[in-house]
Design a protein around this motif. Structure first.
Motif, PDB file in Angstrom:
ATOM      1  N   GLY A 125       0.801  -1.222   0.000  1.00 35.39           N
ATOM      2  CA  GLY A 125       0.000   0.000   0.000  1.00 35.39           C
ATOM      3  C   GLY A 125       0.830   1.267   0.000  1.00 35.39           C
ATOM      4  N   PHE A 126       0.171   2.383   0.326  1.00 34.99           N
ATOM      5  CA  PHE A 126       0.806   3.692   0.208  1.00 34.99           C
ATOM      6  C   PHE A 126       1.554   4.133   1.448  1.00 34.99           C
ATOM      7  CE2 PHE A 126      -2.128   4.027  -3.296  1.00 34.99           C
ATOM      8  CZ  PHE A 126      -1.398   4.746  -4.225  1.00 34.99           C
ATOM      9  N   HIS A 163       2.759  -2.889  -3.627  1.00 34.83           N
ATOM     10  CA  HIS A 163       1.774  -2.156  -4.412  1.00 34.83           C
ATOM     11  C   HIS A 163       0.464  -2.155  -3.634  1.00 34.83           C
ATOM     12  CE1 HIS A 163       0.553  -0.166  -8.052  1.00 34.83           C
ATOM     13  NE2 HIS A 163       1.626  -0.559  -8.708  1.00 34.83           N
ATOM     14  N   PHE A 164      -0.558  -1.413  -4.160  1.00 33.92           N
ATOM     15  CA  PHE A 164      -1.835  -1.409  -3.466  1.00 33.92           C
ATOM     16  C   PHE A 164      -2.832  -2.409  -4.074  1.00 33.92           C
ATOM     17  CE2 PHE A 164      -2.172   1.826  -6.771  1.00 33.92           C
ATOM     18  CZ  PHE A 164      -3.398   1.569  -7.343  1.00 33.92           C
ATOM     19  N   MET A 167       3.353   3.801  -7.738  1.00 31.81           N
ATOM     20  CA  MET A 167       1.996   3.624  -7.226  1.00 31.81           C
ATOM     21  C   MET A 167       1.126   4.839  -7.519  1.00 31.81           C
ATOM     22  SD  MET A 167       2.246   1.462  -3.665  1.00 31.81           S
ATOM     23  CE  MET A 167       3.574   2.390  -2.895  1.00 31.81           C
ATOM     24  N   VAL A 168       1.718   6.030  -7.456  1.00 30.43           N
ATOM     25  CA  VAL A 168       0.972   7.238  -7.800  1.00 30.43           C
ATOM     26  C   VAL A 168       0.555   7.200  -9.271  1.00 30.43           C
ATOM     27  CG1 VAL A 168       1.116   9.742  -8.035  1.00 30.43           C
ATOM     28  CG2 VAL A 168       2.068   8.632  -6.013  1.00 30.43           C
ATOM     29  N   ALA A 169       1.471   6.761 -10.144  1.00 34.58           N
ATOM     30  CA  ALA A 169       1.138   6.631 -11.564  1.00 34.58           C
ATOM     31  C   ALA A 169       0.031   5.621 -11.761  1.00 34.58           C
ATOM     32  CB  ALA A 169       2.381   6.218 -12.348  1.00 34.58           C
ATOM     33  N   GLY A 219      -1.471   8.359 -21.710  1.00 36.75           N
ATOM     34  CA  GLY A 219      -0.489   9.143 -20.971  1.00 36.75           C
ATOM     35  C   GLY A 219      -0.221   8.585 -19.588  1.00 36.75           C
ATOM     36  N   THR A 220      -1.296   8.264 -18.854  1.00 35.03           N
ATOM     37  CA  THR A 220      -1.116   7.684 -17.517  1.00 35.03           C
ATOM     38  C   THR A 220      -0.596   6.260 -17.608  1.00 35.03           C
ATOM     39  OG1 THR A 220      -3.467   7.056 -17.533  1.00 35.03           O
ATOM     40  CG2 THR A 220      -2.881   9.127 -16.452  1.00 35.03           C
ATOM     41  N   GLY A 221      -1.067   5.500 -18.622  1.00 36.77           N
ATOM     42  CA  GLY A 221      -0.562   4.136 -18.784  1.00 36.77           C
ATOM     43  C   GLY A 221       0.920   4.109 -19.075  1.00 36.77           C
TER      44      GLY A 221
END
Length: 312
Positions: free
Chosen positions: A16-17, A176-177, A272-274, A253-255
């Motif tokens: 997680g974060f 990761h989350f 993780m933010v991406a 773009g995000t991918g």
């Protein structure tokens, strides 16, 4: 349960974060709000399109399928993350992890195929307007969606079945989350060559083929629009594909940010933010993009809400 030298695993642990308990309520509120807005927005798009006969066209048929795929895409990861934050638990069962991987790949694949199909629809509408009703007939539209579903189901099923043959011996922590496939493969202590080959080949195909189709379609669209003599005509033609082009830019773009960040360390917070941008922000913004830039959707939503409140 302490990790040991075993050949099987009953559960994974999602890092997680934040490990700080003070940040958990803020994260829970933020992600819950995003999830509610995403589901509500996409459900409204689907209901508006299905309830308005004026929107029973190929473009909106594909849009309703994209909204359904976005709902599934977000619902695959966010609810489990919210439960883990609320219960202060990081565990996810082995079966739950494999299931999450399957649906994540399935709905992600659907998004890429549907965006390509929608680009083709705009290409036919602008470059071959007289033949549009004949080319984009209901049978072809249904077939393209069915093929998209079939390809997504097939890849997701094959990759998930290949995961079942792997053993995980000493490390069960996924940094990761959600159960991200590449992260899980790094934890395996058995041979993952076939998994990686399939991952890279299909990821390349899912990235290259749909994007190439979209790029080709919009190259032809722009070329056709520039030949339109009137300014109003050019503006009207651009406006019919502006929403879709915005969604394509946001999605790819995000991918791209996710896959570029995956080259960094596996514990990268930026990665993780991406992924949040890719899995939550993009599906959340899609309904706003289509509703704010599309008069037909606005009117359909207004009529649907008026009928709903009048009935109540």
């Amino acid at each position: 349960m302490e990790p040991g030298n075993q050949t099987s695993v009953s559960e994974f642990f999602l890092l997680g974060f934040s490990q700080d308990l003070e940040h958990q309520p803020v994260l829970f509120g933020l992600f819950l709000s995003m999830f509610v807005v995403t589901v509500l927005g996409n459900v409204l798009i689907v209901l508006a399109i299905s309830s308005d006969s004026h929107l029973h066209t190929p473009m909106y048929f594909f849009l309703s399928n994209l909204s359904l795929a976005d709902i599934g895409f977000t619902s695959t990861t966010v609810p489990k993350m919210l439960v883990n934050i609320q219960t202060q638990s990081k565990a996810i069962t082995y079966a739950g992890c494999i299931t999450q991987m399957y649906f994540f790949m399935f709905f992600g694949g659907m998004d890429t195929f549907l965006l390509m199909v929608m680009a083709y629809d705009r290409f036919v509408a602008i470059c071959h307007p007289l033949h549009y009703p004949i080319i984009m007939n209901p049978r072809l539209c249904g077939l393209m969606v069915l093929v998209s579903w079939f390809l997504s189901v097939s890849y997701s099923l094959i990759q998930s079945l290949l995961m079942l043959r792997l053993s995980f011996c000493t490390n069960w922590v996924i940094q990761h989350f959600y159960c991200e496939l590449a992260q899980a493969l790094m934890l395996a202590c058995s041979d993952t060559l076939v998994n990686y080959i399939l991952l890279y080949v299909v990821t390349g195909l899912l990235g290259f083929v749909p994007f190439s189709g979209i790029l080709f379609s919009y190259t032809r669209i722009v070329s056709s629009i520039l030949r339109i003599p009137s300014t109003d005509g050019r503006y009207k033609a651009f406006s019919t594909c502006g929403s879709h082009l915005s969604v394509v830019s946001l999605f790819y773009g995000t991918g791209l940010g996710v896959y570029l960040s995956s080259n960094a360390s596996s514990s990268s917070w930026k990665g993780m933010v991406a992924s949040v941008m890719y899995t939550m922000v993009t599906p959340m913004l899609n309904p706003f993009i289509y509703s704010l830039r599309n008069r037909d959707i606005k009117k359909a939503l207004q009529r649907f809400l008026e009928r709903t409140f009048c009935v109540q």
